[in-house]
Design an enzyme around this catalytic site. Structure first.
Site, PDB file in Angstrom:
ATOM      1  N   HIS A 159       0.791  -1.229   0.000  1.00 46.78           N
ATOM      2  CA  HIS A 159       0.000   0.000   0.000  1.00 46.78           C
ATOM      3  C   HIS A 159       0.838   1.301   0.000  1.00 46.78           C
ATOM      4  O   HIS A 159       0.772   2.082  -0.925  1.00 46.78           O
ATOM      5  CB  HIS A 159      -0.894   0.047   1.248  1.00 46.78           C
ATOM      6  CG  HIS A 159      -1.778  -1.129   1.432  1.00 46.78           C
ATOM      7  ND1 HIS A 159      -2.923  -1.368   0.686  1.00 46.78           N
ATOM      8  CD2 HIS A 159      -1.700  -2.157   2.313  1.00 46.78           C
ATOM      9  CE1 HIS A 159      -3.509  -2.478   1.104  1.00 46.78           C
ATOM     10  NE2 HIS A 159      -2.794  -2.975   2.082  1.00 46.78           N
TER      11      HIS A 159
HETATM   12  O1  RIB Z   1      -5.243  -0.168   4.748  1.00 49.34           O
HETATM   13  C1  RIB Z   1      -3.855  -0.124   4.506  1.00 49.34           C
HETATM   14  C2  RIB Z   1      -3.201   0.909   5.365  1.00 49.34           C
HETATM   15  O2  RIB Z   1      -3.396   0.574   6.733  1.00 49.34           O
HETATM   16  C3  RIB Z   1      -1.668   0.969   5.181  1.00 49.34           C
HETATM   17  O3  RIB Z   1      -1.221   2.286   5.423  1.00 49.34           O
HETATM   18  C4  RIB Z   1      -1.162   0.058   6.255  1.00 49.34           C
HETATM   19  O4  RIB Z   1       0.166   0.416   6.685  1.00 49.34           O
HETATM   20  C5  RIB Z   1      -2.149   0.338   7.355  1.00 49.34           C
HETATM   21  O5  RIB Z   1      -1.728   1.542   8.023  1.00 49.34           O
END
Ligand code: RIB
Ligand code: CA
Length: 311
Positions: A241
């Site tokens: 992500h």
């Molecule tokens: O949903 C994904 C996000 O939530 C990313 O930033 C992961 O690190 C968590 O913080």
């Protein structure tokens, strides 16, 4: 002239890769890391952030501890995804660098007031508590922020922590509402993009094959991190992500999205934290965010591997 950024983070293995990518990229000047409670509690995110900088040989990077809980809600963490420390998968030595004495929210406000207007980009990759609190306490900084490029939200991919909401927005929907209503130039990396940037055996081995401590760490973290998503989605790999935010600053052309209205659900328990994107323009609500939907995943992982090789 390098682009000045502040990364607001809740490390988190994917946060760690985002921070390393930024530190490996001379196009960017990281003014500091502001830690926030999210994946794991604040003491751990503030510790992890310093460990990551030291892994990159950058103990000069200042790390500020911020808010230890959302603006109005109880903290919700994600050890089931990231492990107890938040960086399970590769052990790093205890951090040697002390935390800065200044609270992260004060660092954000003071720095934005001190630097020329429009010279700083904020890169939140965790819950938006620090950013929302800073904007609430010092509304004057909104006009001084060049852009906010954040990882959070979802539209076509809907939720990952509830059927309706993505984790970062879900944890602190009130903070997210402040950010999305701030009028600041906003670029959003939702699950719609990150779920198209999946790790794979080959992509993780390319990290490991770098033959460096950074390569071993990133491979170990992504090996650990992907087990949850593979189990949940039955996919070949896990969405990486947070590095999408930094990759966007470096190679915006590998992304595609749409400038639309996005509003945050804060009232309903059922859909708390949902990013309601008017993707098809069915309302007369003014567009406020470039909401990304596509990524060239091959180019993304090639960029990651090439830059991590420099550390
Ligand atoms: O949903 C994904 C996000 O939530 C990313 O930033 C992961 O690190 C968590 O913080
Ligand atoms: Ca994160």
């Amino acid at each position: 002239m390098a682009r000045k950024i502040i990364i607001d983070t809740d490390p988190g293995q994917d946060d760690a890769v985002a921070i390393l990518l930024a530190l490996a990229s001379p196009e960017l000047e990281v003014l500091g890391l502001t830690a926030v409670a999210g994946n794991v509690p604040l003491p751990l995110t503030a510790r992890n952030a310093r460990q990551i900088c030291e892994l990159a040989g950058r103990s000069d990077i200042r790390v500020f501890a911020g808010c230890d809980r959302p603006m109005k809600r109880e903290l919700r963490t994600a050890e089931h995804v990231h492990g107890k420390t938040g960086l399970n998968g590769y052990d790093l030595p205890d951090p040697q660098t002390p935390l800065q004495d200044t609270h992260a929210v004060d660092f954000l406000i003071d720095t934005l007031r001190a630097e020329p207007p429009g010279s700083i980009t904020l890169c939140p990759i965790g819950p938006l508590t620090n950013i929302g609190t800073a904007l609430r306490r010092a509304p004057d900084i909104a006009g001084r922020i060049a852009e906010i490029v954040l990882m959070g939200g979802a539209y076509f991919q809907v939720g990952n922590v509830t059927p309706a909401a993505e984790f970062n927005i879900y944890v602190d929907p009130e903070a997210a509402e402040i950010v999305f209503k701030s009028g600041i130039k906003l670029t959003v990396m939702p699950l719609d993009v990150t779920h198209k940037a999946l790790t794979s055996r080959a992509r993780i081995e390319a990290f490991r094959d770098l033959g460096t401590a950074v390569g071993a760490a990133v491979a170990g973290w992504t090996d650990f991190f992907e087990r949850f998503d593979i189990g949940k989605y039955g996919s070949e790999g896990a969405p990486l992500h947070d590095p999408t935010v930094i990759a966007y600053l470096l190679r915006p052309e590998i992304f595609a999205g749409r400038f639309v209205n996005v509003e945050i659900e804060t009232l309903s328990d059922l859909t708390r934290g949902m990013t309601v994107a008017d993707w098809w323009g069915v309302t007369d609500r003014a567009a406020n965010a470039t909401f990304m939907s596509d990524i060239d995943a091959e180019s993304y992982f090639a960029l990651l591997t090439e830059r991590l090789a420099r550390l």
